[in-house]
Design an enzyme around this catalytic site. Structure first.
Site, PDB file in Angstrom:
ATOM      1  N   GLU A 147       0.834  -1.192   0.000  1.00 39.20           N
ATOM      2  CA  GLU A 147       0.000   0.000   0.000  1.00 39.20           C
ATOM      3  C   GLU A 147       0.877   1.254   0.000  1.00 39.20           C
ATOM      4  OE1 GLU A 147      -3.260   1.913   3.155  1.00 39.20           O
ATOM      5  OE2 GLU A 147      -1.881   0.326   3.779  1.00 39.20           O
ATOM      6  N   TRP A 148       0.526   2.212  -0.826  1.00 36.39           N
ATOM      7  CA  TRP A 148       1.232   3.496  -0.837  1.00 36.39           C
ATOM      8  C   TRP A 148       0.650   4.412   0.242  1.00 36.39           C
ATOM      9  CZ3 TRP A 148       5.442   5.444  -3.289  1.00 36.39           C
ATOM     10  CH2 TRP A 148       5.661   6.820  -3.141  1.00 36.39           C
ATOM     11  N   LEU A 149       1.519   4.964   1.072  1.00 28.10           N
ATOM     12  CA  LEU A 149       1.089   5.890   2.111  1.00 28.10           C
ATOM     13  C   LEU A 149       1.852   7.198   1.965  1.00 28.10           C
ATOM     14  CD1 LEU A 149       1.041   3.500   5.221  1.00 28.10           C
ATOM     15  CD2 LEU A 149      -0.916   4.270   3.862  1.00 28.10           C
TER      16      LEU A 149
ATOM     17  N   ASP B 154      12.830  -4.382  14.701  1.00 35.13           N
ATOM     18  CA  ASP B 154      13.876  -3.477  14.200  1.00 35.13           C
ATOM     19  C   ASP B 154      13.368  -2.042  14.268  1.00 35.13           C
ATOM     20  OD1 ASP B 154      16.291  -2.653  13.123  1.00 35.13           O
ATOM     21  OD2 ASP B 154      15.759  -3.131  11.051  1.00 35.13           O
TER      22      ASP B 154
END
Length: 289
Positions: A94-96, A198
């Site tokens: 998904e592009w955010l 991480d």
């Protein structure tokens, strides 16, 4: 450059129609994989690509995001598809659109991370190995946190360091710590919490005022190890820690255990980037003797 025709075919097999009239836009900042913005039938997509040999790493990242998303505690970029085509591996997410990190977003992250950590298993580890940077991260299930930490975290990194030519005092100090490790947990028995694994300052952002975490190295372990990583390289303010403590206070002795958990990441940086991290590793080991 990846073979775009093959990658587009792989995405289309997953039900994603790529806008071939708009070329993939490269995105800077990735240390391990190449990153791109694609325009598709599902809107903009964030795409990582690498050689076919990187498939397991990308697949583990996508599976890790699904694991983190399942409790609904904190937002992650949704994985869309991943696979191999020809000589290339890829993973689409998904592009955010990230915005400025605020105190409010940082406060929410502290609260939400505590909620994430309340997701537990009955054993330590995960169903698959993954990576921490480019280093393999072993996640075989274990009933004992001390044994997991000894064999699959600190011991493994120390063995890698020996293979990389870092012997002598580092190995002697490391062997003493591993022998004494149970003493650090005589009065503390952590639960196997779902961890990002991480969580440094570059692996969280804000989207529409809500925190987002990404690039995980997921496993089930002591929640204190996630917090130790946040303290190692900065990027988290007092608001974050205050919110976490209000949601789920840490147990006595966490300050001392912090050094043990940071040692894992410092040893990993020593193995990845070389002798510039040797003195930091030895300093932590001296504190833990």
């Amino acid at each position: 450059m990846p073979d775009w025709s093959l990658i587009f075919a792989g995405l289309e097999n997953a039900g994603i129609t790529v806008d071939k009239e708009t070329p993939p836009g490269p995105i800077s900042g990735g240390d391990i994989s190449a990153a791109w913005k694609l325009h598709t039938s599902k809107g903009a997509v964030f795409l990582k690509t690498g050689p076919a040999s990187s498939y397991e790493m990308l697949a583990a990242e996508a599976e890790g995001l699904l694991e983190l998303a399942a409790p609904g505690a904190v937002r992650v970029p949704a994985p869309i598809a991943f696979g191999t085509q020809g000589d290339s591996a890829y993973a689409a997410f998904e592009w955010l659109d990230f915005d400025r990190q605020t105190h409010d977003a940082e406060h929410k992250l502290g609260t939400q991370l505590a909620e994430l950590h309340r997701t537990t298993k009955n054993r330590f580890g995960w169903h698959r190995d993954n990576t921490i940077g480019l280093t393999p991260q072993l996640n075989d299930w274990s009933d004992s946190w001390v044994e997991f930490l000894k064999e699959q975290r600190l011991g493994y990194q120390l063995r890698l360091a020996a293979d990389n030519g870092f012997g002598g005092a580092l190995q002697e100090q490391g062997a003493r710590l591993l022998q004494r490790l149970p003493a650090w947990f005589e009065n503390y028995e952590p639960s196997p919490s779902l961890l990002h694994g991480d969580l440094w300052g570059g692996n969280w952002a804000s989207c529409d005022g809500e925190p987002v975490i990404f690039d995980p190295a997921v496993y089930y372990g002591d929640r204190e190890s996630d917090l130790a990583m946040t303290r190692l390289f900065g990027g988290f303010g007092r608001t974050f820690y205050t919110a976490y403590e209000a949601a789920w206070p840490l147990e006595p002795g966490h300050e001392a255990r912090n050094d043990i958990y940071q040692l894992y990441h410092v040893l990993n940086h020593l193995n990845l980037f070389g002798s510039g991290y040797l003195s930091r590793a030895q300093e932590l080991l001296r504190k833990l003797q």
